[in-house]
Structure formats: C-alpha cells, structure tokens
Design a protein around this motif. Structure first.
Motif, PDB file in Angstrom:
ATOM      1  N   PRO A 148       0.808  -1.223   0.000  1.00  0.00           N
ATOM      2  CA  PRO A 148       0.000   0.000   0.000  1.00  0.00           C
ATOM      3  C   PRO A 148       0.838   1.268   0.000  1.00  0.00           C
ATOM      4  O   PRO A 148       1.952   1.293   0.527  1.00  0.00           O
ATOM      5  N   TYR A 149       0.293   2.315  -0.594  1.00  0.00           N
ATOM      6  CA  TYR A 149       0.874   3.664  -0.618  1.00  0.00           C
ATOM      7  C   TYR A 149       2.277   3.695  -1.231  1.00  0.00           C
ATOM      8  O   TYR A 149       3.126   4.493  -0.822  1.00  0.00           O
ATOM      9  N   ALA A 150       2.522   2.828  -2.205  1.00  0.00           N
ATOM     10  CA  ALA A 150       3.812   2.814  -2.889  1.00  0.00           C
ATOM     11  C   ALA A 150       3.585   2.648  -4.380  1.00  0.00           C
ATOM     12  O   ALA A 150       2.590   2.054  -4.809  1.00  0.00           O
ATOM     13  N   THR A 151       4.497   3.184  -5.175  1.00  0.00           N
ATOM     14  CA  THR A 151       4.416   3.043  -6.628  1.00  0.00           C
ATOM     15  C   THR A 151       5.463   2.059  -7.116  1.00  0.00           C
ATOM     16  O   THR A 151       6.519   1.903  -6.505  1.00  0.00           O
ATOM     17  N   CYS A 152       5.160   1.420  -8.229  1.00  0.00           N
ATOM     18  CA  CYS A 152       6.077   0.472  -8.850  1.00  0.00           C
ATOM     19  C   CYS A 152       6.447   0.996 -10.233  1.00  0.00           C
ATOM     20  O   CYS A 152       5.572   1.376 -11.021  1.00  0.00           O
ATOM     21  N   ASP A 153       7.741   1.038 -10.532  1.00  0.00           N
ATOM     22  CA  ASP A 153       8.228   1.534 -11.818  1.00  0.00           C
ATOM     23  C   ASP A 153       9.373   0.631 -12.265  1.00  0.00           C
ATOM     24  O   ASP A 153      10.432   0.589 -11.631  1.00  0.00           O
ATOM     25  N   VAL A 154       9.166  -0.094 -13.374  1.00  0.00           N
ATOM     26  CA  VAL A 154      10.179  -1.046 -13.839  1.00  0.00           C
ATOM     27  C   VAL A 154      11.435  -0.337 -14.333  1.00  0.00           C
ATOM     28  O   VAL A 154      12.494  -0.961 -14.462  1.00  0.00           O
ATOM     29  N   ASN A 155      11.347   0.953 -14.620  1.00  0.00           N
ATOM     30  CA  ASN A 155      12.504   1.702 -15.101  1.00  0.00           C
ATOM     31  C   ASN A 155      13.336   2.301 -13.973  1.00  0.00           C
ATOM     32  O   ASN A 155      14.324   2.998 -14.227  1.00  0.00           O
ATOM     33  N   SER A 156      12.918   2.074 -12.724  1.00  0.00           N
ATOM     34  CA  SER A 156      13.647   2.600 -11.573  1.00  0.00           C
ATOM     35  C   SER A 156      14.332   1.469 -10.821  1.00  0.00           C
ATOM     36  O   SER A 156      13.954   0.304 -10.930  1.00  0.00           O
ATOM     37  N   PRO A 176      15.644   0.939  -6.792  1.00  0.00           N
ATOM     38  CA  PRO A 176      14.714  -0.193  -6.833  1.00  0.00           C
ATOM     39  C   PRO A 176      13.390   0.199  -7.485  1.00  0.00           C
ATOM     40  O   PRO A 176      13.102   1.391  -7.640  1.00  0.00           O
ATOM     41  N   LYS A 177      12.598  -0.792  -7.822  1.00  0.00           N
ATOM     42  CA  LYS A 177      11.367  -0.532  -8.566  1.00  0.00           C
ATOM     43  C   LYS A 177      10.266   0.068  -7.693  1.00  0.00           C
ATOM     44  O   LYS A 177       9.336   0.677  -8.218  1.00  0.00           O
ATOM     45  N   CYS A 178      10.362  -0.130  -6.361  1.00  0.00           N
ATOM     46  CA  CYS A 178       9.318   0.346  -5.448  1.00  0.00           C
ATOM     47  C   CYS A 178       9.753   1.620  -4.737  1.00  0.00           C
ATOM     48  O   CYS A 178      10.918   1.770  -4.359  1.00  0.00           O
ATOM     49  N   ALA A 179       8.803   2.535  -4.554  1.00  0.00           N
ATOM     50  CA  ALA A 179       9.077   3.782  -3.839  1.00  0.00           C
ATOM     51  C   ALA A 179       7.813   4.231  -3.130  1.00  0.00           C
ATOM     52  O   ALA A 179       6.702   4.115  -3.665  1.00  0.00           O
ATOM     53  N   CYS A 180       7.965   4.750  -1.897  1.00  0.00           N
ATOM     54  CA  CYS A 180       6.825   5.279  -1.150  1.00  0.00           C
ATOM     55  C   CYS A 180       6.349   6.587  -1.790  1.00  0.00           C
ATOM     56  O   CYS A 180       7.148   7.335  -2.372  1.00  0.00           O
ATOM     57  N   LEU A 181       5.059   6.858  -1.698  1.00  0.00           N
ATOM     58  CA  LEU A 181       4.536   8.149  -2.117  1.00  0.00           C
ATOM     59  C   LEU A 181       5.123   9.246  -1.227  1.00  0.00           C
ATOM     60  O   LEU A 181       5.563   8.977  -0.098  1.00  0.00           O
ATOM     61  N   LYS A 228      12.592  -4.781   6.300  1.00  0.00           N
ATOM     62  CA  LYS A 228      12.148  -5.595   5.171  1.00  0.00           C
ATOM     63  C   LYS A 228      12.264  -4.821   3.870  1.00  0.00           C
ATOM     64  O   LYS A 228      12.600  -5.378   2.821  1.00  0.00           O
ATOM     65  N   TRP A 229      11.984  -3.518   3.928  1.00  0.00           N
ATOM     66  CA  TRP A 229      12.073  -2.672   2.736  1.00  0.00           C
ATOM     67  C   TRP A 229      13.508  -2.651   2.204  1.00  0.00           C
ATOM     68  O   TRP A 229      13.743  -2.769   1.007  1.00  0.00           O
ATOM     69  N   GLU A 230      14.484  -2.509   3.107  1.00  0.00           N
ATOM     70  CA  GLU A 230      15.891  -2.486   2.704  1.00  0.00           C
ATOM     71  C   GLU A 230      16.352  -3.831   2.162  1.00  0.00           C
ATOM     72  O   GLU A 230      17.306  -3.898   1.393  1.00  0.00           O
ATOM     73  N   ALA A 231      15.666  -4.901   2.566  1.00  0.00           N
ATOM     74  CA  ALA A 231      15.991  -6.240   2.071  1.00  0.00           C
ATOM     75  C   ALA A 231      15.216  -6.590   0.803  1.00  0.00           C
ATOM     76  O   ALA A 231      15.151  -7.753   0.405  1.00  0.00           O
ATOM     77  N   ALA A 232      14.616  -5.568   0.167  1.00  0.00           N
ATOM     78  CA  ALA A 232      13.870  -5.720  -1.091  1.00  0.00           C
ATOM     79  C   ALA A 232      12.585  -6.527  -0.935  1.00  0.00           C
ATOM     80  O   ALA A 232      12.105  -7.143  -1.886  1.00  0.00           O
ATOM     81  N   ASP A 233      12.027  -6.530   0.276  1.00  0.00           N
ATOM     82  CA  ASP A 233      10.708  -7.105   0.503  1.00  0.00           C
ATOM     83  C   ASP A 233       9.760  -5.929   0.724  1.00  0.00           C
ATOM     84  O   ASP A 233       9.673  -5.374   1.818  1.00  0.00           O
ATOM     85  N   TRP A 234       9.032  -5.542  -0.340  1.00  0.00           N
ATOM     86  CA  TRP A 234       8.210  -4.336  -0.300  1.00  0.00           C
ATOM     87  C   TRP A 234       6.740  -4.608  -0.021  1.00  0.00           C
ATOM     88  O   TRP A 234       5.923  -3.687  -0.065  1.00  0.00           O
TER      89      TRP A 234
END
Length: 283
Positions: free
Chosen positions: A109-117, A119-124, A134-140
């Motif tokens: 929730p409250y995050a965007t996914c962008d395959v061109n970035s 990491p691909k996930c980022a918080c709004l 978990k976020w730093e371990a690439a578990d978004w």
C-alpha cells in the motif's frame, strides 16, 4: 469484470489475484497502454445502474473485415490475433505484456512500482516504509504508511500525483456526473476518504472516484496516465510548498549565472582566437 466499487477487469489464477487493468477512464483502462487508432475494432465500456459490460466492436462487418480474437496466456499477457487468409494462420497484432509492476500490488500500500527505476518500489511523498528492515531487504509487500497521521477537520489537504495507474477500486465509490471540484469537497468532508480522482479524462475531466482505506497496486506510468489526489496532513502540505519554493528560487538564481558563465567563456575563447591570428581585440 469485478463490480465491487468502480468496475475493473481482474485476472485471477485460482484464488490468487494476479493482475488488474485498472478502472476505465474514457477510452481505455487506466493500467493499459493508450490504444492506437486502427480500422479493425474499437473498445466500449458501458455502465448504468443495472448493467455493466466491456466489449470490442468491429468498425464494419463486411466480407473483407479481418477475423480477430483475444487470447489470455498462462502468464497473464493478452494477445490480439488476426487471421491471415493467405498464410492460413493467426498473426499477432498486439501484445499487452505483463512485467514485474503489472503483478498485483508488488510494492504494497501507498507505494508506486516503476520497472525503469532501481529499486522498482518507492513510497509516495509523505509516506515511509512500514517495516524499514524488510524494505531495505527488497521485501516491499508491507508497503508504506503516513509519516505524519491525518488529522481530519484540522487542515488536511491533497497532494497531486501525476502519471499513475489508478489504485485498486474494490474499496471505492463513484459518481459519473460530479465535477472534480465537487469530488474534492466530498472527500475532504469524509474522514475515511483517502484519495480522489476524476473518471473520464476525455470529457473535461468529468466524474468522481473516491477511495476509502489503503491505496493498493499503484504503478508509475507515462503516456496519458491519470492523476490522483492523496489526502495529506497540513504539516506535509506545508513542507511540499516550501520545497517547491526552494526549487523555484534555485532555478531563478541558477539560470542567470549559467547564462553569464557561458557568455564569459565564449568571450575568452574569442579573445584567444583573435590573439592567435595576431589581431587586437578591442573591448
């Protein structure tokens, strides 16, 4: 076709929700590429109180009209095929592929996914990872939460996010005739409303779509994508305004300095060239 909230197309594999198209926004689904004009078929989405459907329609039904079909493959990708009479085989006309960000809610929730970035996930903006470790371990999958909680009735406002696939609409409410201004007012008065947007980008941004609860499955997008307005506390809105003010000030100072530096550099280069030719430069 899921009719909980504003209708959208969902792709299921057994009991697992694999992907969704996003809601209809005028001439296409929010999560799909904008369709290019063709002379074969066109899309239609019909919604009234007692009837909802989505369909492809042929421009004409003469004997020369190509035979076409739509296929969903095991990976969730959609293929538009056209029958080739000369080769007597199906030819691929269009493929809507499924990438990592097309999977349902890969960033929580409250995050965007962008395959061109990366990491691909980022918080709004105004949000932080719910579980930083978990976020730093690439578990978004746990997504993000408000940095500062909302304070209903005490200055809450909205931040605009442009160019996104609209969030999951299963927990939404809609009105086809309301204006965007009316939509904003209704969301602001309801403490459980988290976000609003218009429904139809083709008819003067008409219609109203309200979200309640967490925003799920947001995808960063590019061409002609929708905008959403996410409710934020007054403190975060003030920070956003100050940040924009600093950016404007930086640009206003940087541009003249850059122009002046370029002028001086050209002047020095010209002076050096004149000296090499044995000429005097008069200033």
């Amino acid at each position: 076709m899921d009719t909980h909230g504003y209708p959208q197309l969902l792709v299921w594999k057994g009991l697992e929700l694999k992907a969704r198209t996003g809601p209809w926004v005028g001439n296409w689904f929010s999560g799909d590429p904008v369709p290019k004009a063709n002379m074969i078929d066109f899309n239609k989405f019909f919604i009234q109180q007692r009837e909802i459907y989505y369909a492809y329609h042929l421009f004409n039904t003469s004997s020369t009209t190509p035979i076409t079909r739509l296929v969903l493959d095991p990976n969730g990708s959609r293929h538009r095929l056209i029958w080739n009479h000369q080769k007597q085989e199906w030819t691929t006309y269009l493929i809507v592929l499924v990438n990592d960000c097309d999977r349902y809610a890969p960033c929580g929730p409250y995050a965007t996914c962008d395959v061109n970035s990366s990491p691909k996930c980022a918080c709004l903006r105004g949000f932080k990872p719910k579980i930083p470790e978990k976020w730093e371990a690439a578990d978004w999958t746990d997504g993000c939460v408000h940095i500062n909680p909302l304070d209903c009735g005490h200055g809450d406002g909205f931040l605009k996010y442009m160019g996104v696939k609209l969030p999951d609409t299963q927990q939404s409410w809609y009105n086809l005739s309301m204006s965007l201004k009316e939509c904003k007012s209704m969301c602001l008065k309801n403490c459980t409303c988290t976000t609003y947007s218009n429904l139809n980008v083709e008819i003067g941004a008409s219609g109203c779509l309200l979200w309640f609860g967490e925003l799920m499955d947001i995808k960063g997008y590019t061409e002609d994508a929708q905008s959403i307005y996410v409710k934020m506390p007054a403190s975060d809105l003030d920070k956003s305004k100050r940040s924009k003010g600093r950016q404007i000030l930086f640009i206003s100072i940087t541009v003249p300095l850059t122009t002046m530096s370029a002028f001086i550099l050209l002047h020095l280069l010209k002076k050096r060239m004149m000296k090499r030719r044995g000429k005097c430069l008069i200033i």
